[in-house]
Design a protein around this motif. Structure first.
Motif, PDB file in Angstrom:
ATOM      1  N   PRO A  64     -10.898   1.893 -20.443  1.00  0.00           N
ATOM      2  CA  PRO A  64      -9.732   2.147 -21.295  1.00  0.00           C
ATOM      3  C   PRO A  64      -8.906   3.304 -20.763  1.00  0.00           C
ATOM      4  N   ALA A  65      -7.649   3.343 -21.176  1.00  0.00           N
ATOM      5  CA  ALA A  65      -6.755   4.419 -20.747  1.00  0.00           C
ATOM      6  C   ALA A  65      -7.294   5.768 -21.214  1.00  0.00           C
ATOM      7  N   VAL A  66      -7.099   6.787 -20.394  1.00  0.00           N
ATOM      8  CA  VAL A  66      -7.554   8.138 -20.735  1.00  0.00           C
ATOM      9  C   VAL A  66      -6.379   9.093 -20.662  1.00  0.00           C
ATOM     10  N   THR A  67      -6.459  10.170 -21.437  1.00  0.00           N
ATOM     11  CA  THR A  67      -5.401  11.190 -21.425  1.00  0.00           C
ATOM     12  C   THR A  67      -5.797  12.415 -20.624  1.00  0.00           C
ATOM     13  N   SER A  68      -7.059  12.473 -20.234  1.00  0.00           N
ATOM     14  CA  SER A  68      -7.538  13.553 -19.378  1.00  0.00           C
ATOM     15  C   SER A  68      -8.644  13.006 -18.494  1.00  0.00           C
ATOM     16  N   GLY A  69      -8.931  13.707 -17.410  1.00  0.00           N
ATOM     17  CA  GLY A  69      -9.928  13.233 -16.470  1.00  0.00           C
ATOM     18  C   GLY A  69      -9.336  13.086 -15.089  1.00  0.00           C
ATOM     19  N   LYS A  70      -9.765  12.056 -14.375  1.00  0.00           N
ATOM     20  CA  LYS A  70      -9.343  11.854 -12.996  1.00  0.00           C
ATOM     21  C   LYS A  70      -8.918  10.421 -12.760  1.00  0.00           C
ATOM     22  N   CYS A  71      -8.113  10.236 -11.714  1.00  0.00           N
ATOM     23  CA  CYS A  71      -7.816   8.922 -11.170  1.00  0.00           C
ATOM     24  C   CYS A  71      -8.230   8.941  -9.702  1.00  0.00           C
ATOM     25  N   SER A  72      -8.750   7.825  -9.211  1.00  0.00           N
ATOM     26  CA  SER A  72      -9.225   7.755  -7.832  1.00  0.00           C
ATOM     27  C   SER A  72      -8.495   6.664  -7.067  1.00  0.00           C
ATOM     28  N   PHE A  73      -8.159   6.971  -5.821  1.00  0.00           N
ATOM     29  CA  PHE A  73      -7.447   6.037  -4.954  1.00  0.00           C
ATOM     30  C   PHE A  73      -8.102   6.000  -3.580  1.00  0.00           C
ATOM     31  N   ILE A  74      -8.033   4.845  -2.927  1.00  0.00           N
ATOM     32  CA  ILE A  74      -8.341   4.736  -1.506  1.00  0.00           C
ATOM     33  C   ILE A  74      -7.037   4.390  -0.803  1.00  0.00           C
ATOM     34  N   ILE A  75      -6.634   5.231   0.120  1.00  0.00           N
ATOM     35  CA  ILE A  75      -5.350   5.067   0.803  1.00  0.00           C
ATOM     36  C   ILE A  75      -5.600   4.731   2.267  1.00  0.00           C
ATOM     37  N   ASP A  76      -5.070   3.615   2.697  1.00  0.00           N
ATOM     38  CA  ASP A  76      -5.217   3.157   4.083  1.00  0.00           C
ATOM     39  C   ASP A  76      -3.832   3.068   4.720  1.00  0.00           C
ATOM     40  N   PRO A  77      -3.432   4.078   5.507  1.00  0.00           N
ATOM     41  CA  PRO A  77      -2.081   4.065   6.098  1.00  0.00           C
ATOM     42  C   PRO A  77      -1.890   2.984   7.153  1.00  0.00           C
ATOM     43  N   ARG A  78      -2.992   2.561   7.795  1.00  0.00           N
ATOM     44  CA  ARG A  78      -2.964   1.551   8.859  1.00  0.00           C
ATOM     45  C   ARG A  78      -2.046   1.943  10.020  1.00  0.00           C
ATOM     46  N   GLU A  79      -1.831   3.229  10.189  1.00  0.00           N
ATOM     47  CA  GLU A  79      -1.067   3.731  11.332  1.00  0.00           C
ATOM     48  C   GLU A  79      -1.455   5.182  11.570  1.00  0.00           C
ATOM     49  N   ASP A  80      -1.072   5.692  12.722  1.00  0.00           N
ATOM     50  CA  ASP A  80      -1.359   7.079  13.077  1.00  0.00           C
ATOM     51  C   ASP A  80      -0.099   7.683  13.677  1.00  0.00           C
ATOM     52  N   ARG A  81       0.493   8.637  12.968  1.00  0.00           N
ATOM     53  CA  ARG A  81       1.708   9.281  13.459  1.00  0.00           C
ATOM     54  C   ARG A  81       1.780  10.702  12.924  1.00  0.00           C
ATOM     55  N   PRO A  82       2.544  11.555  13.583  1.00  0.00           N
ATOM     56  CA  PRO A  82       2.654  12.947  13.130  1.00  0.00           C
ATOM     57  C   PRO A  82       3.208  13.033  11.709  1.00  0.00           C
ATOM     58  N   GLY A  83       2.578  13.865  10.903  1.00  0.00           N
ATOM     59  CA  GLY A  83       3.073  14.129   9.557  1.00  0.00           C
ATOM     60  C   GLY A  83       2.670  13.124   8.505  1.00  0.00           C
ATOM     61  N   LEU A  84       1.842  12.131   8.870  1.00  0.00           N
ATOM     62  CA  LEU A  84       1.496  11.076   7.923  1.00  0.00           C
ATOM     63  C   LEU A  84       0.741  11.620   6.709  1.00  0.00           C
TER      64      LEU A  84
END
Length: 262
Positions: free
Chosen positions: A175-195
């Motif tokens: 259920p939706a929460v008003t406090s706590g944490k959110c978790s993400f997995i981020i896959d840029p699929r590239e490699d460049r300066p400043g990513l």
């Protein structure tokens, strides 16, 4: 069954599960089994995700990426590791230890001069040590008692403020929460300066507080990584998610609070 976790009896995962569930607990031999069963049976699973001394639990991080699960709660457990043996007065030539337990107790273990053999769990370490008079285990008090071992040395962890963070995984979001944490997995699929700077800048621009960032190999090529990010619940999360998805593949693992203890 009400919940699944890593077994056998006496693991820290088992201890955490007992703190938050009163019903049946199914103990499984591997982390992968916990994830697969949670998906197949539609029951929650309890898994350790990080330790204050040894860091991330690699198999759990990989399974979070591989399996279609959501995180629906978190909890914390003080960790106490003990050295236990069948023959506490005799010499110790081999010590059985889970890789995480080994890392969390390396300062003491390095002084003992014994061969270290890795096992699948703290309970498995106790069971294997019980089969030999010259063996010992890094294990829990419950597992040592269960296997008839005597504790030779208590609290051999590197630091006494040793805490493991556990998460509850399920095949549907909580259920939706008003406090706590959110978790993400981020896959840029590239490699460049400043990513990475650009990715983190999204959270900064929206005044969202990052509580954790962890890189893991993408398994595509050397030097190619995905990022696990935890962020405190706050306004702007939907906007952050939209902006992230415009520049990378994103798996939203869910938003959640603390698990209630029974």
């Amino acid at each position: 069954m009400n919940v699944v976790c890593l077994g056998p009896y006496g693991t820290f995962s088992h201890e955490m599960a007992m703190k938050v569930y009163e019903g049946d607990i199914l103990l499984l031999p591997t982390i992968g089994d916990v994830f697969a069963t949670a998906i197949d049976q539609g029951c929650p699973g309890i898994v350790p995700v990080e330790n204050s001394d040894a860091g991330a639990v690699g198999p759990v991080m990989d399974c979070l990426r591989e399996y279609p699960v959501f995180i629906t709660g978190e909890g914390y457990l003080n960790i106490r590791h003990h050295l236990a043996a069948k023959n506490p007065a005799g010499p110790i030539s081999v010590i059985y230890a889970h890789p995480q337990a080994h890392d969390q107790c390396r300062r003491v273990l390095e002084t003992l001069g014994a061969e270290i053999i890795h096992t699948s769990s703290n309970s498995a370490s106790a069971r294997m040590a019980a089969q030999s008079v010259d063996a010992a285990a890094v294990t829990t008090s419950a597992a040592a008692l269960s296997e008839g071992l005597t504790i030779v040395q208590e609290d051999i962890q590197n630091v006494h403020t040793n805490i493991t963070r556990f998460i509850r995984i399920e095949r549907s979001p909580g259920p939706a929460v008003t406090s706590g944490k959110c978790s993400f997995i981020i896959d840029p699929r590239e490699d460049r300066p400043g990513l990475l700077y650009e990715i983190l800048g999204i959270f900064y621009s929206l005044s969202l507080n990052l509580t954790r960032i962890e890189s893991r190999p993408s398994k595509r090529d050397i030097g190619n990584y995905v990022f696990f990010i935890d962020v405190a619940v706050g306004e702007g999360l939907d906007c952050a998610l939209s902006r992230l998805r415009s520049m990378a593949e994103v798996k939203h693992l869910g938003c959640y609070g603390l698990m209630e203890e029974k």
